[in-house]
Design an enzyme around this catalytic site. Structure first.
Site, PDB file in Angstrom:
ATOM      1  N   ASP A   1     -37.626  18.644  -3.593  1.00  0.00           N
ATOM      2  CA  ASP A   1     -36.401  19.380  -3.262  1.00  0.00           C
ATOM      3  C   ASP A   1     -35.182  18.472  -3.315  1.00  0.00           C
ATOM      4  OD1 ASP A   1     -37.326  22.113  -2.500  1.00  0.00           O
ATOM      5  OD2 ASP A   1     -38.569  20.951  -1.124  1.00  0.00           O
TER       6      ASP A   1
ATOM      7  N   GLY B   1     -41.315  28.895   4.400  1.00  0.00           N
ATOM      8  CA  GLY B   1     -42.070  29.574   5.460  1.00  0.00           C
ATOM      9  C   GLY B   1     -43.456  30.032   5.032  1.00  0.00           C
TER      10      GLY B   1
ATOM     11  N   ASP C   1     -41.121  30.070  -2.110  1.00  0.00           N
ATOM     12  CA  ASP C   1     -40.805  28.822  -1.410  1.00  0.00           C
ATOM     13  C   ASP C   1     -40.105  29.119  -0.086  1.00  0.00           C
ATOM     14  OD1 ASP C   1     -40.026  26.240  -0.747  1.00  0.00           O
ATOM     15  OD2 ASP C   1     -38.648  25.996  -2.437  1.00  0.00           O
TER      16      ASP C   1
ATOM     17  N   SER D   1     -44.573  20.811  -0.816  1.00  0.00           N
ATOM     18  CA  SER D   1     -43.205  20.291  -0.848  1.00  0.00           C
ATOM     19  C   SER D   1     -43.120  18.980  -0.085  1.00  0.00           C
ATOM     20  CB  SER D   1     -42.234  21.297  -0.241  1.00  0.00           C
ATOM     21  OG  SER D   1     -41.000  20.643  -0.010  1.00  0.00           O
TER      22      SER D   1
ATOM     23  N   MET E   1     -31.389  22.082  -5.773  1.00  0.00           N
ATOM     24  CA  MET E   1     -30.448  22.882  -4.979  1.00  0.00           C
ATOM     25  C   MET E   1     -29.114  22.163  -5.050  1.00  0.00           C
ATOM     26  SD  MET E   1     -33.060  23.726  -1.899  1.00  0.00           S
ATOM     27  CE  MET E   1     -34.178  22.474  -2.471  1.00  0.00           C
TER      28      MET E   1
ATOM     29  N   HIS F   1     -37.112  21.140  -7.737  1.00  0.00           N
ATOM     30  CA  HIS F   1     -36.245  22.243  -7.307  1.00  0.00           C
ATOM     31  C   HIS F   1     -34.857  21.684  -7.021  1.00  0.00           C
ATOM     32  CE1 HIS F   1     -35.589  25.503  -3.918  1.00  0.00           C
ATOM     33  NE2 HIS F   1     -34.768  25.663  -4.944  1.00  0.00           N
TER      34      HIS F   1
ATOM     35  N   PHE G   1     -33.321  23.671   4.160  1.00  0.00           N
ATOM     36  CA  PHE G   1     -34.100  23.070   5.249  1.00  0.00           C
ATOM     37  C   PHE G   1     -35.555  23.510   5.191  1.00  0.00           C
ATOM     38  CE2 PHE G   1     -29.731  23.742   6.482  1.00  0.00           C
ATOM     39  CZ  PHE G   1     -29.351  22.483   6.912  1.00  0.00           C
ATOM     40  N   GLY G   2     -36.441  22.600   5.582  1.00  0.00           N
ATOM     41  CA  GLY G   2     -37.846  22.962   5.738  1.00  0.00           C
ATOM     42  C   GLY G   2     -38.053  23.603   7.101  1.00  0.00           C
TER      43      GLY G   2
ATOM     44  N   MET H   1     -31.249  18.124  -2.942  1.00  0.00           N
ATOM     45  CA  MET H   1     -30.116  18.840  -2.311  1.00  0.00           C
ATOM     46  C   MET H   1     -28.878  17.955  -2.361  1.00  0.00           C
ATOM     47  SD  MET H   1     -31.967  20.210   1.114  1.00  0.00           S
ATOM     48  CE  MET H   1     -33.631  20.895   1.074  1.00  0.00           C
TER      49      MET H   1
ATOM     50  N   HIS I   1     -43.982  19.607  -5.342  1.00  0.00           N
ATOM     51  CA  HIS I   1     -42.649  20.226  -5.299  1.00  0.00           C
ATOM     52  C   HIS I   1     -41.657  19.221  -4.699  1.00  0.00           C
ATOM     53  CE1 HIS I   1     -40.109  23.894  -5.070  1.00  0.00           C
ATOM     54  NE2 HIS I   1     -39.618  23.361  -3.955  1.00  0.00           N
TER      55      HIS I   1
ATOM     56  N   MET J   1     -36.806  32.304  -3.313  1.00  0.00           N
ATOM     57  CA  MET J   1     -36.639  31.649  -2.011  1.00  0.00           C
ATOM     58  C   MET J   1     -36.938  32.669  -0.914  1.00  0.00           C
ATOM     59  SD  MET J   1     -35.970  28.553  -2.604  1.00  0.00           S
ATOM     60  CE  MET J   1     -35.901  28.168  -0.852  1.00  0.00           C
TER      61      MET J   1
HETATM   62  C1  DX5 Z   1     -36.103  24.662   1.369  1.00  0.00           C
HETATM   63  C2  DX5 Z   1     -36.942  23.985   0.305  1.00  0.00           C
HETATM   64  C3  DX5 Z   1     -38.391  24.143   0.518  1.00  0.00           C
HETATM   65  C4  DX5 Z   1     -38.919  23.544   1.800  1.00  0.00           C
HETATM   66  C5  DX5 Z   1     -40.005  24.454   2.272  1.00  0.00           C
HETATM   67  O1  DX5 Z   1     -34.788  24.679   0.998  1.00  0.00           O
HETATM   68  O2  DX5 Z   1     -36.635  24.513  -0.971  1.00  0.00           O
HETATM   69  O3  DX5 Z   1     -39.148  23.677  -0.599  1.00  0.00           O
HETATM   70  O4  DX5 Z   1     -39.423  22.246   1.664  1.00  0.00           O
HETATM   71  O5  DX5 Z   1     -40.400  24.053   3.527  1.00  0.00           O
HETATM   72  P1  DX5 Z   1     -41.358  24.932   4.450  1.00  0.00           P
HETATM   73  O6  DX5 Z   1     -42.635  25.146   3.690  1.00  0.00           O
HETATM   74  O7  DX5 Z   1     -41.544  24.062   5.654  1.00  0.00           O
HETATM   75  O8  DX5 Z   1     -40.644  26.207   4.743  1.00  0.00           O
HETATM   76 ZN    ZN Z   2     -38.035  24.017  -2.667  1.00  0.00          ZN
END
Ligand code: DX5
Ligand code: ZN
Length: 216
Positions: free
Chosen positions: A33, A175, A173, A6, A66, A64, A141-142, A35, A31, A135
């Site tokens: 993201d 953690g 996706d 990601s 969101m 992805h 958030f990452g 948002m 990937h 998810m």
């Molecule tokens: C979260 C995103 C993920 C995110 C994952 O909303 O959809 O793709 O980047 O990040 P990590 O791998 O750090 O949890």
């Molecule tokens: Zn994602």
């Protein structure tokens, strides 16, 4: 195991180098993201960035969304170079119509489920899907902690896919690291998304390789 790093956790100040690293790596796709600050409480990036990444990437783009009303952006996603379009079940009132429109546009169709949405919500559309994105954190958030219930949920989804004879792949996706990745591999996941685990590593290419080896 397929791996989809990601880009959210990448250094956007040196995005060319980050994409070159992914091109050299064993990553199967990238990937992205998107948002909108409405569907999730954060704003990331949109179409100009997807287009710029598509120009440099040698890997398919796993995008992805969101966002609210993803059905309004199918043509733009395709034109910007998305290979897989992931929309959230929770954001789509007419999910069947949206899935068909994504496929008619020439992309692969994937549906994402928030941690609180049961897999049964996809029972009547599973035959049409190329992928289901579970998810394993609340999206936005990452760097969040993996939600353990995703393991049981993955097993339930695997049973559902098999019983309907669907070809949908299971992607998880949030953690994901070597430890949670190993548990997910045993539960039947096909594709791991990983942001911080890859980009915070001293050797991101090795981190990708470690995830690739899981489930062998
Ligand atoms: C979260 C995103 C993920 C995110 C994952 O909303 O959809 O793709 O980047 O990040 P990590 O791998 O750090 O949890
Ligand atoms: Zn994602």
């Amino acid at each position: 195991m397929l791996v989809s790093p990601s880009l959210l956790a990448a250094d956007f100040g040196r995005i060319d180098a980050e994409i070159e690293m992914l091109n050299r790596s064993e990553a199967d796709m990238i990937h992205l993201d998107v948002m909108d600050g409405v569907f999730v409480p954060n704003i990331s990036f949109g179409f100009p960035i997807i287009k710029a990444v598509a120009k440099r990437s040698e890997k398919p783009l796993d995008v992805h969304f969101m966002i609210a009303n993803p059905q309004n952006y199918i043509g733009m996603a395709r034109d910007c170079g998305a290979t897989i379009m992931n929309v959230h079940q929770e954001a789509c009132v007419h999910l069947d119509r949206t899935v068909r429109a994504i496929k008619d546009a020439g992309m692969k169709a994937a549906v994402a489920l928030n941690p609180s949405t049961p897999v049964v919500m996809l029972e009547d559309v599973i035959g049409e899907l190329d992928m289901v994105l579970l998810m394993s954190v609340n999206p936005g958030f990452g760097g969040q902690k993996f939600i353990e219930n995703t393991l049981a949920k993955t097993r339930r989804l695997r049973r559902m896919i098999d019983s309907y004879g669907s070809h949908a792949k299971i992607e998880v996706d949030g953690g994901v690291n070597e430890h949670t990745g190993r548990l997910l591999a045993a539960a039947g996941v096909d594709i791991l998304v990983a942001g911080s685990y890859v980009f915070a590593a001293t050797e991101p290419e090795d981190a990708i390789r470690r995830l690739k080896c899981l489930g062998q």
